[in-house]
Design an enzyme around this catalytic site. Structure first.
Site, PDB file in Angstrom:
ATOM      1  N   ASP A 135       1.863  -8.683   1.188  1.00 22.45           N
ATOM      2  CA  ASP A 135       2.490  -7.891   0.112  1.00 22.45           C
ATOM      3  C   ASP A 135       2.261  -8.235  -1.159  1.00 22.45           C
ATOM      4  O   ASP A 135       2.035  -7.698  -2.118  1.00 22.45           O
ATOM      5  CB  ASP A 135       3.612  -7.359   0.560  1.00 22.45           C
ATOM      6  CG  ASP A 135       3.684  -6.136   1.454  1.00 22.45           C
ATOM      7  OD1 ASP A 135       2.590  -5.736   1.910  1.00 22.45           O
ATOM      8  OD2 ASP A 135       4.867  -5.720   1.831  1.00 22.45           O
ATOM      9  N   MET A 179      -0.970  -1.644   3.342  1.00 21.55           N
ATOM     10  CA  MET A 179       0.484  -2.067   3.562  1.00 21.55           C
ATOM     11  C   MET A 179       0.762  -2.413   1.790  1.00 21.55           C
ATOM     12  O   MET A 179      -0.149  -2.508   1.262  1.00 21.55           O
ATOM     13  CB  MET A 179       0.528  -3.310   4.265  1.00 21.55           C
ATOM     14  CG  MET A 179       0.650  -2.857   5.804  1.00 21.55           C
ATOM     15  SD  MET A 179       1.059  -4.181   6.913  1.00 21.55           S
ATOM     16  CE  MET A 179       1.272  -3.335   8.501  1.00 21.55           C
ATOM     17  N   GLY A 180       1.923  -2.630   1.793  1.00 24.27           N
ATOM     18  CA  GLY A 180       2.609  -2.927   0.398  1.00 24.27           C
ATOM     19  C   GLY A 180       3.842  -2.088   0.137  1.00 24.27           C
ATOM     20  O   GLY A 180       3.798  -1.006  -0.381  1.00 24.27           O
ATOM     21  N   GLU A 239       1.234   1.935   0.540  1.00 20.02           N
ATOM     22  CA  GLU A 239       2.368   2.845   1.525  1.00 20.02           C
ATOM     23  C   GLU A 239       3.660   2.607   0.639  1.00 20.02           C
ATOM     24  O   GLU A 239       4.408   3.624   0.897  1.00 20.02           O
ATOM     25  CB  GLU A 239       2.428   1.759   2.697  1.00 20.02           C
ATOM     26  CG  GLU A 239       3.245   0.738   2.590  1.00 20.02           C
ATOM     27  CD  GLU A 239       3.208  -0.294   4.106  1.00 20.02           C
ATOM     28  OE1 GLU A 239       2.833   0.541   4.813  1.00 20.02           O
ATOM     29  OE2 GLU A 239       3.785  -1.115   3.787  1.00 20.02           O
TER      30      GLU A 239
END
Length: 413
Positions: A135, A179-180, A239
């Site tokens: 991330d 993702m993140g 996300e």
């Protein structure tokens, strides 16, 4: 004289390069006279006072693992704070194992636990932390990336390039959720590197984020792309948008939180919710465009690291052992301008929460401005040009005034 013994523990989610840190730290430690103990499954067993899930590491064990993804010690999101006397049991277990120095590898959750463990253990244990997360949301000095991020961006870019070609070939749109959890570094990085149509990240929204607002951005982009003559595209969504939206959406709360109280974002149906709302709007506008929701994230976490992260993690492991030998303690191992620049736990933790502060994408930076300039986004200049506005409105099945009312709030410069 008591034998110096280094313990290595990996916490949190996987990230490419973990084995590189384990390898280089083990080699540096053994060559400096340490014994090395690898601890399996993060803090899971130690927090229960169980010292059986460990292994001695030798140079022969680790000399070639730096090329590989995953973690030879596995990992765990176990939160010792949820286990009765968990932190005290970790300290006792570490003492029982004869560990005098401890290196933790993990993201912000593991870093926060390491800081707390240092407080509980006192001077009986020297401790350093090596930060990792795809991330890239740990505030390392000099905008240095966390290890694993560059590999995740590299592999994510390759996957998105394939989706872009499929979208062009089949005249469809892909809505890709990356993702993140708390920042949009991975989404924006993949978008910029791949040349995807656009990225939407949490940082661009001030205040409350709603599903309708996110879909406004996407709908405007689809309409503009259609007006420009294309019925295909790939949008990258971080996300973290889902986490902010889920607070007000019961249909996005259908998952149990993880051990740290975080929503399990990959299990949310965020892509589906966005797809269904966007489909409804486009159908109302008379636009027949195929939309496909696609998550990419798990594919990026345990892949083999690219040379950047191989090099980076070998230096991190070496540096971590070097700092422990020199007597440094309670620091996060990182680089600034190519030189080792450890950061004290106290300087990276939020004093109110006791957790590591979050690094966000600077949407006012030249980098981000360059990235957005290549995206298909509705811009203020589109709305100021009568001919462009009329064309966009017609494509959307609206009058120019209606189009302005609907979309002017999401236009960018």
């Amino acid at each position: 004289m008591m034998k110096r013994r280094l313990g290595i523990v990996v916490g949190g989610g996987p990230a490419p390069g973990i084995n590189g840190v384990i390898s280089s730290a083990t080699i540096a430690a053994v060559n400096s006279g340490f014994e090395v103990i690898g601890i399996y499954d993060g803090f899971k067993w130690l927090s229960r006072g169980d010292t059986r899930h460990v292994r001695h590491l030798t140079i022969a064990d680790v000399s070639r693992i730096h090329f590989t993804g995953g973690s030879i010690l596995s990992t765990s999101r176990e939160n010792p704070m949820d286990v009765p006397e968990g932190m005290q049991r970790i300290v006792q277990a570490v003492k029982k194992l004869g560990i005098t120095h401890l290196m933790t590898i993990g993201g912000e959750g593991t870093a926060s636990l390491a800081a707390r463990l240092g407080q509980v253990a006192g001077r009986a244990l020297r401790l350093v932390h090596v930060p990792k997360t795809i991330d890239n949301d740990i505030p390392l000095p000099g905008a240095t990336s966390t290890f694993g991020f560059q590999t995740a961006r590299h592999v994510g870019t390759y996957l998105v390039q394939n989706l872009m070609e499929d979208a062009r070939t089949t005249n469809r749109w892909y809505l890709v959720v990356t993702m993140g959890r708390r920042s949009g570094f991975l989404a924006s990085g993949i978008c910029f590197a791949s040349g995807a149509t656009l990225a939407v990240i949490p940082e661009e929204f001030s205040g409350k984020v709603t599903l309708a607002r996110v879909v406004d951005v996407l709908e405007a982009a689809v309409i503009k792309r259609k007006w420009l003559g294309r019925s295909d595209g790939v949008a990258i969504l971080a996300e973290g948008l889902a986490m902010r939206i889920a607070k007000d959406r019961a249909d996005l709360q259908n998952t149990q939180p993880d051990e740290f109280g975080h929503l399990k974002l990959p299990e949310l149906d965020f892509g589906r919710a966005v797809k269904e709302e966007l489909e409804r709007r486009l159908a109302r506008a008379g636009q027949k465009i195929t939309l496909i929701a696609k998550d990419i994230g798990y594919e990026l976490r345990s892949c083999n690291p690219i040379p950047f992260d191989v090099d980076y993690t070998r230096r991190l492991g070496y540096g971590a052992v070097g700092r422990l030998i020199s007597g440094e303690d309670r620091v996060i191992i990182c680089f600034k301008g190519g030189a080792m620049a450890p950061v004290r736990f106290a300087d990276i933790l939020d004093r109110k929460t006791g957790r590591v502060r979050v690094r966000h994408v600077d949407i006012h930076s030249e980098y981000y401005q360059a990235a957005t300039s290549y995206m298909i986004r509705l811009k203020h200049e589109d709305l100021r040009n009568p001919e462009t506005l009329a064309g966009l409105a017609k494509t959307a099945g609206l009058s120019p005034r209606e189009f302005l009312t609907r979309f002017q709030k999401i236009a960018v410069d």
